[in-house]
Design a protein around this motif. Structure first.
Motif, PDB file in Angstrom:
ATOM      1  N   ALA A  50       0.823  -1.208   0.000  1.00  0.00           N
ATOM      2  CA  ALA A  50       0.000   0.000   0.000  1.00  0.00           C
ATOM      3  C   ALA A  50       0.857   1.257   0.000  1.00  0.00           C
ATOM      4  O   ALA A  50       0.515   2.258  -0.630  1.00  0.00           O
ATOM      5  CB  ALA A  50      -0.931  -0.007   1.218  1.00  0.00           C
ATOM      6  N   SER A  51       1.990   1.210   0.691  1.00  0.00           N
ATOM      7  CA  SER A  51       2.874   2.374   0.731  1.00  0.00           C
ATOM      8  C   SER A  51       3.568   2.596  -0.610  1.00  0.00           C
ATOM      9  O   SER A  51       3.831   3.731  -0.994  1.00  0.00           O
ATOM     10  CB  SER A  51       3.917   2.192   1.843  1.00  0.00           C
ATOM     11  N   LEU A  52       3.872   1.511  -1.323  1.00  0.00           N
ATOM     12  CA  LEU A  52       4.586   1.626  -2.589  1.00  0.00           C
ATOM     13  C   LEU A  52       3.673   1.917  -3.770  1.00  0.00           C
ATOM     14  O   LEU A  52       4.156   2.343  -4.819  1.00  0.00           O
ATOM     15  CB  LEU A  52       5.374   0.345  -2.864  1.00  0.00           C
ATOM     16  N   ALA A  53       2.385   1.687  -3.615  1.00  0.00           N
ATOM     17  CA  ALA A  53       1.458   1.885  -4.740  1.00  0.00           C
ATOM     18  C   ALA A  53       1.498   3.308  -5.282  1.00  0.00           C
ATOM     19  O   ALA A  53       1.610   3.500  -6.507  1.00  0.00           O
ATOM     20  CB  ALA A  53       0.045   1.505  -4.318  1.00  0.00           C
ATOM     21  N   PRO A  54       1.426   4.359  -4.451  1.00  0.00           N
ATOM     22  CA  PRO A  54       1.516   5.718  -5.010  1.00  0.00           C
ATOM     23  C   PRO A  54       2.862   5.986  -5.671  1.00  0.00           C
ATOM     24  O   PRO A  54       2.930   6.680  -6.690  1.00  0.00           O
ATOM     25  CB  PRO A  54       1.308   6.610  -3.776  1.00  0.00           C
ATOM     26  N   TYR A  55       3.933   5.423  -5.107  1.00  0.00           N
ATOM     27  CA  TYR A  55       5.259   5.625  -5.682  1.00  0.00           C
ATOM     28  C   TYR A  55       5.350   5.013  -7.075  1.00  0.00           C
ATOM     29  O   TYR A  55       5.888   5.624  -8.007  1.00  0.00           O
ATOM     30  CB  TYR A  55       6.311   5.006  -4.759  1.00  0.00           C
ATOM     31  N   ARG A  56       4.798   3.797  -7.230  1.00  0.00           N
ATOM     32  CA  ARG A  56       4.827   3.149  -8.544  1.00  0.00           C
ATOM     33  C   ARG A  56       3.977   3.909  -9.560  1.00  0.00           C
ATOM     34  O   ARG A  56       4.302   3.933 -10.751  1.00  0.00           O
ATOM     35  CB  ARG A  56       4.336   1.703  -8.419  1.00  0.00           C
ATOM     36  N   SER A  57       2.903   4.532  -9.102  1.00  0.00           N
ATOM     37  CA  SER A  57       2.032   5.247 -10.029  1.00  0.00           C
ATOM     38  C   SER A  57       2.638   6.571 -10.472  1.00  0.00           C
ATOM     39  O   SER A  57       2.330   7.059 -11.563  1.00  0.00           O
ATOM     40  CB  SER A  57       0.667   5.503  -9.376  1.00  0.00           C
ATOM     41  N   VAL A  58       3.498   7.167  -9.647  1.00  0.00           N
ATOM     42  CA  VAL A  58       4.029   8.487  -9.963  1.00  0.00           C
ATOM     43  C   VAL A  58       5.333   8.417 -10.753  1.00  0.00           C
ATOM     44  O   VAL A  58       5.705   9.382 -11.430  1.00  0.00           O
ATOM     45  CB  VAL A  58       4.230   9.301  -8.663  1.00  0.00           C
ATOM     46  N   MET A  59       6.027   7.301 -10.716  1.00  0.00           N
ATOM     47  CA  MET A  59       7.309   7.210 -11.404  1.00  0.00           C
ATOM     48  C   MET A  59       7.194   7.375 -12.923  1.00  0.00           C
ATOM     49  O   MET A  59       8.036   8.034 -13.533  1.00  0.00           O
ATOM     50  CB  MET A  59       7.991   5.874 -11.075  1.00  0.00           C
ATOM     51  N   PRO A  60       6.179   6.801 -13.606  1.00  0.00           N
ATOM     52  CA  PRO A  60       6.058   7.056 -15.049  1.00  0.00           C
ATOM     53  C   PRO A  60       5.852   8.535 -15.379  1.00  0.00           C
ATOM     54  O   PRO A  60       6.274   8.996 -16.443  1.00  0.00           O
ATOM     55  CB  PRO A  60       4.839   6.217 -15.454  1.00  0.00           C
ATOM     56  N   ILE A  61       5.207   9.275 -14.479  1.00  0.00           N
ATOM     57  CA  ILE A  61       5.011  10.712 -14.712  1.00  0.00           C
ATOM     58  C   ILE A  61       6.361  11.415 -14.745  1.00  0.00           C
ATOM     59  O   ILE A  61       6.670  12.198 -15.657  1.00  0.00           O
ATOM     60  CB  ILE A  61       4.131  11.324 -13.607  1.00  0.00           C
ATOM     61  N   PHE A  62       7.188  11.146 -13.753  1.00  0.00           N
ATOM     62  CA  PHE A  62       8.499  11.780 -13.693  1.00  0.00           C
ATOM     63  C   PHE A  62       9.370  11.375 -14.880  1.00  0.00           C
ATOM     64  O   PHE A  62      10.207  12.155 -15.332  1.00  0.00           O
ATOM     65  CB  PHE A  62       9.196  11.426 -12.381  1.00  0.00           C
ATOM     66  N   GLU A  63       9.172  10.169 -15.382  1.00  0.00           N
ATOM     67  CA  GLU A  63       9.957   9.735 -16.531  1.00  0.00           C
ATOM     68  C   GLU A  63       9.542  10.503 -17.790  1.00  0.00           C
ATOM     69  O   GLU A  63      10.404  10.900 -18.590  1.00  0.00           O
ATOM     70  CB  GLU A  63       9.771   8.227 -16.743  1.00  0.00           C
ATOM     71  N   HIS A  64       8.246  10.755 -17.967  1.00  0.00           N
ATOM     72  CA  HIS A  64       7.787  11.586 -19.087  1.00  0.00           C
ATOM     73  C   HIS A  64       8.420  12.972 -19.008  1.00  0.00           C
ATOM     74  O   HIS A  64       8.945  13.505 -20.000  1.00  0.00           O
ATOM     75  CB  HIS A  64       6.263  11.721 -19.043  1.00  0.00           C
ATOM     76  N   ILE A  65       8.364  13.566 -17.836  1.00  0.00           N
ATOM     77  CA  ILE A  65       8.885  14.918 -17.651  1.00  0.00           C
ATOM     78  C   ILE A  65      10.395  14.942 -17.860  1.00  0.00           C
ATOM     79  O   ILE A  65      10.933  15.870 -18.476  1.00  0.00           O
ATOM     80  CB  ILE A  65       8.502  15.439 -16.258  1.00  0.00           C
ATOM     81  N   ARG A  66      11.084  13.938 -17.371  1.00  0.00           N
ATOM     82  CA  ARG A  66      12.543  13.906 -17.517  1.00  0.00           C
ATOM     83  C   ARG A  66      12.953  13.883 -18.993  1.00  0.00           C
ATOM     84  O   ARG A  66      13.874  14.607 -19.397  1.00  0.00           O
ATOM     85  CB  ARG A  66      13.104  12.663 -16.811  1.00  0.00           C
ATOM     86  N   LYS A  67      12.280  13.057 -19.800  1.00  0.00           N
ATOM     87  CA  LYS A  67      12.628  12.969 -21.215  1.00  0.00           C
ATOM     88  C   LYS A  67      12.419  14.308 -21.913  1.00  0.00           C
ATOM     89  O   LYS A  67      13.227  14.717 -22.759  1.00  0.00           O
ATOM     90  CB  LYS A  67      11.791  11.885 -21.890  1.00  0.00           C
ATOM     91  N   ASP A  68      11.332  15.007 -21.567  1.00  0.00           N
ATOM     92  CA  ASP A  68      11.079  16.303 -22.203  1.00  0.00           C
ATOM     93  C   ASP A  68      12.082  17.359 -21.745  1.00  0.00           C
ATOM     94  O   ASP A  68      12.552  18.168 -22.551  1.00  0.00           O
ATOM     95  CB  ASP A  68       9.653  16.762 -21.898  1.00  0.00           C
ATOM     96  N   PHE A  69      12.413  17.361 -20.461  1.00  0.00           N
ATOM     97  CA  PHE A  69      13.363  18.344 -19.945  1.00  0.00           C
ATOM     98  C   PHE A  69      14.770  18.105 -20.490  1.00  0.00           C
ATOM     99  O   PHE A  69      15.523  19.054 -20.696  1.00  0.00           O
ATOM    100  CB  PHE A  69      13.399  18.310 -18.417  1.00  0.00           C
ATOM    101  N   THR A  70      15.121  16.854 -20.699  1.00  0.00           N
ATOM    102  CA  THR A  70      16.462  16.549 -21.202  1.00  0.00           C
ATOM    103  C   THR A  70      16.706  17.180 -22.560  1.00  0.00           C
ATOM    104  O   THR A  70      17.827  17.577 -22.891  1.00  0.00           O
ATOM    105  CB  THR A  70      16.655  15.022 -21.294  1.00  0.00           C
ATOM    106  N   SER A  71      15.651  17.320 -23.354  1.00  0.00           N
ATOM    107  CA  SER A  71      15.775  17.878 -24.712  1.00  0.00           C
ATOM    108  C   SER A  71      15.123  19.247 -24.833  1.00  0.00           C
ATOM    109  O   SER A  71      14.825  19.695 -25.949  1.00  0.00           O
ATOM    110  CB  SER A  71      15.157  16.913 -25.723  1.00  0.00           C
ATOM    111  N   ALA A  72      14.879  19.912 -23.716  1.00  0.00           N
ATOM    112  CA  ALA A  72      14.262  21.240 -23.759  1.00  0.00           C
ATOM    113  C   ALA A  72      15.162  22.215 -24.515  1.00  0.00           C
ATOM    114  O   ALA A  72      16.376  22.270 -24.288  1.00  0.00           O
ATOM    115  CB  ALA A  72      14.007  21.750 -22.345  1.00  0.00           C
ATOM    116  N   LEU A  73      14.557  22.997 -25.422  1.00  0.00           N
ATOM    117  CA  LEU A  73      15.321  23.893 -26.294  1.00  0.00           C
ATOM    118  C   LEU A  73      15.385  25.306 -25.732  1.00  0.00           C
ATOM    119  O   LEU A  73      14.503  25.747 -24.994  1.00  0.00           O
ATOM    120  CB  LEU A  73      14.684  23.925 -27.682  1.00  0.00           C
ATOM    121  N   LYS A  74      16.440  26.001 -26.103  1.00  0.00           N
ATOM    122  CA  LYS A  74      16.580  27.402 -25.707  1.00  0.00           C
ATOM    123  C   LYS A  74      15.453  28.220 -26.332  1.00  0.00           C
ATOM    124  O   LYS A  74      15.087  28.004 -27.498  1.00  0.00           O
ATOM    125  CB  LYS A  74      17.933  27.942 -26.163  1.00  0.00           C
TER     126      LYS A  74
END
Length: 235
Positions: A50-74
């Motif tokens: 039960a404690s890990l369920a929210p963590y598992r659900s939020v990790m794909p969100i951060f992965e989406h954001i990370r990929k976009d930020f890695t290639s963010a343009l000036k």
């Protein structure tokens, strides 16, 4: 001739009634102890899941954001525009911030006429059919279109309670960012905090807050290049 008859005495091994009663009592004690251990183990497993369920659900969100930020343009680059984050109040306790920027994170299909540069927006929205707040990732692929193009919508998370985004200018964390007012620069870093409604929060802890908060800090690669270029020009 007379044969001497020998009397043979046989002894049979076995347990007395008292010994059987003692053995059964010991088995009962061991069974109760094993049951208590197993019950504790299953409860611990349930609590951990039960404690890990929210963590598992939020990790794909951060992965989406990370990929976009890695290639963010000036903001002043070719096929790029404003980097804009707006601080939006959702409730007294939570925010529903929005963020839009250009990124080169898209990979066109073989038969698709498009570049890898797209405009991405992150925003919260209401799903009235399911009575949920969802986090949407809006992408505009044809950024050179002379007419207004409706972005593609992708729901990347559900049951979101809040989205707070802050921007680091090299000194302090700001609640909003508009590159058109920041000399067409990117923030050094972006801090994203996502609040998730956790129905098990009060069940497994004494914390009255029904939300779990997850935070990630992302450094933008092109922001560092801008800072180095500014330092070189000043010297």
């Amino acid at each position: 001739m007379m044969q001497n008859k020998q009397k043979i005495t046989r002894f049979y091994a076995g347990f007395t009634l008292l010994e059987l009663i003692v053995a059964m009592a010991l088995m009962d004690v061991i069974a109760v102890a094993l049951y208590a251990c197993m019950h504790t183990a299953f409860k611990s497993k349930e609590s951990a899941q039960a404690s890990l369920a929210p963590y598992r659900s939020v990790m794909p969100i951060f992965e989406h954001i990370r990929k976009d930020f890695t290639s963010a343009l000036k903001p002043d680059g070719i096929l790029a525009g404003v980097f804009e984050g707006e601080n939006v109040s959702f409730t007294d306790l939570q925010d529903a911030d929005t963020l839009g920027f250009y990124t080169a994170s898209y990979h066109p299909k073989e038969d698709e006429i498009a570049s890898n540069v797209i405009y991405v927006q992150y925003t919260l929205d209401n799903d009235y059919e399911r009575d949920q707040i969802v986090l949407k990732r809006l992408t505009t692929k044809n950024i050179l279109s002379p007419s207004t193009v409706e972005p593609d919508e992708e729901v990347i998370a559900r049951d979101i309670a809040g989205l707070d985004i802050q921007y680091f200018d090299g000194t302090t964390w700001l609640d909003g960012w508009d590159s058109s007012e920041e000399d067409a620069t990117l923030p050094w870093g972006v801090r994203v905090t996502i609040a998730i409604w956790d129905e098990n929060r009060g069940r497994f802890s004494k914390n009255d807050d029904p939300y779990r908060y997850f935070t990630r800090v992302y450094m933008l690669p092109f922001a560092n290049q801008e800072a180095e270029a500014t330092t070189d020009s000043e010297t």
